[in-house]
Enzyme design. Structure first.
Site, PDB file in Angstrom:
ATOM      1  N   ASP A 270      78.882  34.003  35.428  1.00  0.00           N
ATOM      2  CA  ASP A 270      80.140  33.863  36.140  1.00  0.00           C
ATOM      3  C   ASP A 270      80.791  32.591  35.597  1.00  0.00           C
ATOM      4  OD1 ASP A 270      81.013  34.529  39.608  1.00  0.00           O
ATOM      5  OD2 ASP A 270      82.254  34.022  37.871  1.00  0.00           O
TER       6      ASP A 270
HETATM    7  C1  GLC Z   1      85.291  34.055  39.566  1.00  0.00           C
HETATM    8  C2  GLC Z   1      84.505  35.152  40.185  1.00  0.00           C
HETATM    9  C3  GLC Z   1      84.256  36.321  39.277  1.00  0.00           C
HETATM   10  C4  GLC Z   1      85.419  36.469  38.319  1.00  0.00           C
HETATM   11  C5  GLC Z   1      85.435  35.251  37.422  1.00  0.00           C
HETATM   12  C6  GLC Z   1      86.602  35.281  36.425  1.00  0.00           C
HETATM   13  O1  GLC Z   1      84.928  32.814  40.024  1.00  0.00           O
HETATM   14  O2  GLC Z   1      83.300  34.821  40.861  1.00  0.00           O
HETATM   15  O3  GLC Z   1      84.090  37.484  40.098  1.00  0.00           O
HETATM   16  O4  GLC Z   1      85.261  37.655  37.549  1.00  0.00           O
HETATM   17  O5  GLC Z   1      85.461  34.037  38.159  1.00  0.00           O
HETATM   18  O6  GLC Z   1      87.806  35.120  37.108  1.00  0.00           O
END
Ligand code: GLC
Length: 734
Positions: A270
């Site tokens: 993430d």
């Molecule tokens: C965020 C989320 C994830 C998302 C990523 C990119 O913090 O937890 O679900 O795809 O960052 O935006």
């Protein structure tokens, strides 16, 4: 598009794509894997490292030459014909503008809970296909979707992105969404692996659970989603799991995902979830959004670790191989994104369909719904119903392709407080009701003062109160109460006029202290960009409601597993833990085990017609299978969702959803539904032996229209079985 055969990669990709279906990212170790190995074999170490870390989207990646405005960017290797990864969020629609000159607008679908309420995997696949199509048309080749975390806490700020509390429902629907996206040659993730069940303190929280229980619940949801959707990538979560961070958790990534399940795609982090270079030897394959982390752990530091012998060269090769193999398997090499026109009108029709089918009718005393056509004066109260419908916030928030939006800033101390706002879509339930009931006088009160609302209610034949609960990524709500004094408004209205109906636009279950005082209760969730119409169509009876709850509605916080929200008030970055002591008994399973009666049970949903189950046949042996007849015994067409539950296994009480089917039936029509239980739902996971164990004996099954309505029961004898941890319904697909 005529393939460019000049480059070897294009030629290999063409061979690969001809050899395997585009969406089969989890396809047998075959064409995509061997082609990727050949390509990686031609890479330098620097080229391999290039693939292993990505930038956030926007300005940071523009400096790297990226023009596709999205959530993330990983440079490609032009020499070998390997394209860059252009990543955008998320499950509920395309968030980034990409190359679209019209900006970030896209089809804004209803929440995941609305889709889950339809119990309709085909609809999930169609939604995924549209999101994939729109992503590709905007220049993206990766969709950061496939949210599959179980709703363990009814206050979790991101449950609206997910599919409820049950592993089977979640896995089947998430798998369908993912397959839909990847069928458009856009690589999908499944996320957030694993046990990301609270948003409060998500980046430090240690999620603790018995390992076997985890296999039988959250991991089973992911296992089913991966089997069915074959996502090119798994996104590991921010939180810790039983100690180690999820993205550096070799027990989960190397042990469960890659060794036990044989997963051949790649694990991406993430955004801001990587804390060390040695995550590379704990199963992580790609660092995402590197600017958010303290360091670019998978850049020069990783190269140095290889040169120092701390990370084997073979591991670097494997990391690159997994990424390239998924790119080939999903077809993003030989089907690059093509900016093209988007049929927003047609796509809006699917968003409307999901909203209509996802609305759950929870109470309909005296048949107050559908609204009587003779109702002359209808009062509408609160919920910004004159203007629009509510959406959930955070990385999944989509700017709708139609209707426009308005926002209310919220703020706060939580992790994303500076970004937190309530987003509304100008799809007005009130306008839609006026259009549907031209003969009625429809009046509105904003629902700010109970006395104002009551005064209007007294003048009306019927009153519809809209009540809303906003949820936003990075924060849980502190409790299940409706915010901003809405309970008092509902109570005042109900006192003023007995013909009161409440329409909820929420991201979670809410407490309803007024439930006995109103005649109608409707859960519309976040209904998406066509939500105003969908709500009006259901209230007027143009649509027969068919939604069924994908998560239990407790009476209140006191009735839940953790009456107080864990770590409420803790500093966002405090080191905290949550003990998910309920283990695999998530949601309805827990309420049954504790003999507690929730306000509305999992699987519950009323219709304007009635259905009856009959002639249940249960057969045993190696598998447990059931067949049952469901009939529409009412006077209008509707959709039933017969649900089969295991109620005891070899004499042990065990409540598990083992099958469901959505069937559309005309009055008097019946349908024979046949379901076979996934054996992993019949047994338990033996962590010591690392196998699934199904005991021999009598298995009792109930079939009904919710987890609490055993309309018909049966049983059969099942023979004992032991299955490997990575057992797959279609062994040939491994
Ligand atoms: C965020 C989320 C994830 C998302 C990523 C990119 O913090 O937890 O679900 O795809 O960052 O935006």
């Amino acid at each position: 598009m005529k393939p460019n055969l000049r480059s070897a990669a294009a030629f290999i990709a063409l061979v690969v794509s001809a050899a395997i279906p585009a969406h089969a990212a989890g396809s047998p170790a075959g064409a995509a894997d061997s082609a990727a190995r050949r390509l990686v074999g031609r890479m330098t170490l620097d080229e391999k490292i290039t693939l292993l870390h990505g930038s956030t989207g926007g300005r940071a990646s523009r400096a790297m030459g990226n023009e596709v405005n999205g959530a993330g960017f990983v440079p490609g290797i032009a020499r070998l014909g390997i394209p860059a990864l252009h990543e955008t969020d998320a499950t509920l629609g395309v968030v980034g503008a990409g190359l679209d000159p019209a900006g970030p607008k896209a089809t804004a679908f209803p929440s995941g809970l609305a889709l889950a309420s339809t119990f309709d995997p085909d609809l999930g696949a169609r939604m995924g296909a549209i999101v994939g199509q729109e992503a590709r048309a905007k220049g993206f080749n990766v969709l950061l979707g496939g949210g599959a975390n179980l709703a363990r806490d009814p206050r979790n700020g991101r449950n609206f992105e997910y599919l409820g509390e049950d592993p089977l429902l979640t896995g089947v629907l998430a798998g369908a969404e993912i397959a839909g996206v990847q069928g458009q040659h856009v690589l999908s993730t499944v996320k957030h692996f694993v046990l990301n069940a609270n948003e409060t303190n998500r980046k430090t929280l240690d999620a603790r659970i018995d390992p076997a229980a985890l296999r039988e619940s959250d991991l089973l949801a992911f296992q089913v989603a991966i089997e069915r959707g074959r996502p090119g990538s798994v996104m590991c979560a921010y939180n810790r799991v039983n100690g180690p961070y999820a993205c550096g958790n070799d027990a989960l990534l190397d042990g469960v995902l890659k060794r036990d399940w044989g997963y051949r795609g790649f694990v991406m982090s993430d955004w801001g979830a990587v804390h060390a270079t040695d995550y590379a030897v704990k199963g992580l394959d790609q660092q995402s959004g590197e600017q958010i982390d303290d360091k670019v752990w998978f850049g020069d530091l990783l190269r140095q670790a290889v040169q120092d012998g701390k990370v084997p060269q073979a591991r670097i090769d494997d990391m690159a191989q997994r990424i390239v193999r998924s790119m080939l398997a999903v077809g993003i090499v030989d089907h690059p994104p093509q900016p093209s026109a988007i049929d927003y009108k047609g796509h809006a029709g699917t968003a409307l369909e999901i909203a209509r089918k996802g609305i759950v009718l929870l109470k309909n005393e005296g048949g107050i719904l559908p609204l009587a056509t003779h109702a002359k004066r209808i009062a509408i109260v609160g919920g910004n119903a004159q203007f629009g419908v509510l959406t959930g916030g955070g990385s999944s928030q989509v700017t709708p392709s139609d209707h426009g939006t308005f926002d209310t800033w919220v703020g706060g101390q939580n992790e994303l407080g500076d970004l937190r706002k309530e987003g509304w879509i100008r799809s007005s339930p009130m306008d839609a009701l006026k259009a549907a009931l031209p003969g009625a006088e429809i009046l509105y009160d904003p629902g700010i003062y109970p006395s104002d609302a009551a005064a209007l209610a007294r003048r009306a034949d019927i009153v519809i109160v809209f009540a809303t609960q906003h949820q936003f990524e990075g924060a849980d709500v502190p409790d299940m109460t409706l915010p901003r004094g809405q309970d008092a408004v509902v109570a005042a209205v109900a006192k003023a006029n007995p013909n009161a109906i409440v329409v909820l636009e929420t991201g979670n279950p809410v407490a309803m202290p007024w439930a006995d005082s109103v005649k109608g209760i409707v859960e519309a969730w976040y209904p998406g960009q066509e939500g105003g119409q969908a709500i009006a169509h259901m209230l007027t009876g143009a649509v027969n409601p068919s939604g069924h709850l994908p998560m239990t509605f407790p009476v209140d916080d006191a009735q839940t597993v953790r009456p107080d929200l864990p770590n409420l008030g803790a500093d966002t970055h405090a080191d905290v833990a949550v003990d998910y002591s309920e283990g695999a008994e998530v949601g309805y399973r827990w309420y049954a085990a504790k003999a507690r009666k929730p306000l509305f049970p999992f699987g519950f949903g009323l219709s304007y017609t009635r259905f009856a189950m009959s002639d249940l046949k249960v057969s045993g042996g190696r598998d447990l299978a059931i067949s049952v007849t469901v009939r529409n015994v009412g006077d209008r067409a509707g959709a039933a969702v017969p649900q089969a539950y295991l109620s005891s296994a070899a004499g042990r009480p065990l409540l598990r959803l083992i099958g469901f089917r959505r069937v559309e039936l005309e009055p008097g029509q019946s349908s024979r539904v046949t379901l076979t239980a996934d054996p992993r739902l019949l047994g338990h996971f033996d962590a010591a032996a690392n196998v699934w164990k199904i005991d021999g004996g009598r298995y009792a099954v109930t079939v009904g229209q919710s987890s609490a309505s055993a309309e018909i029961t049966g049983q059969a004898t099942v023979t004992a079985r032991t299955l490997p941890a990575g057992w797959h319904p279609d062994e040939s697909a491994r």
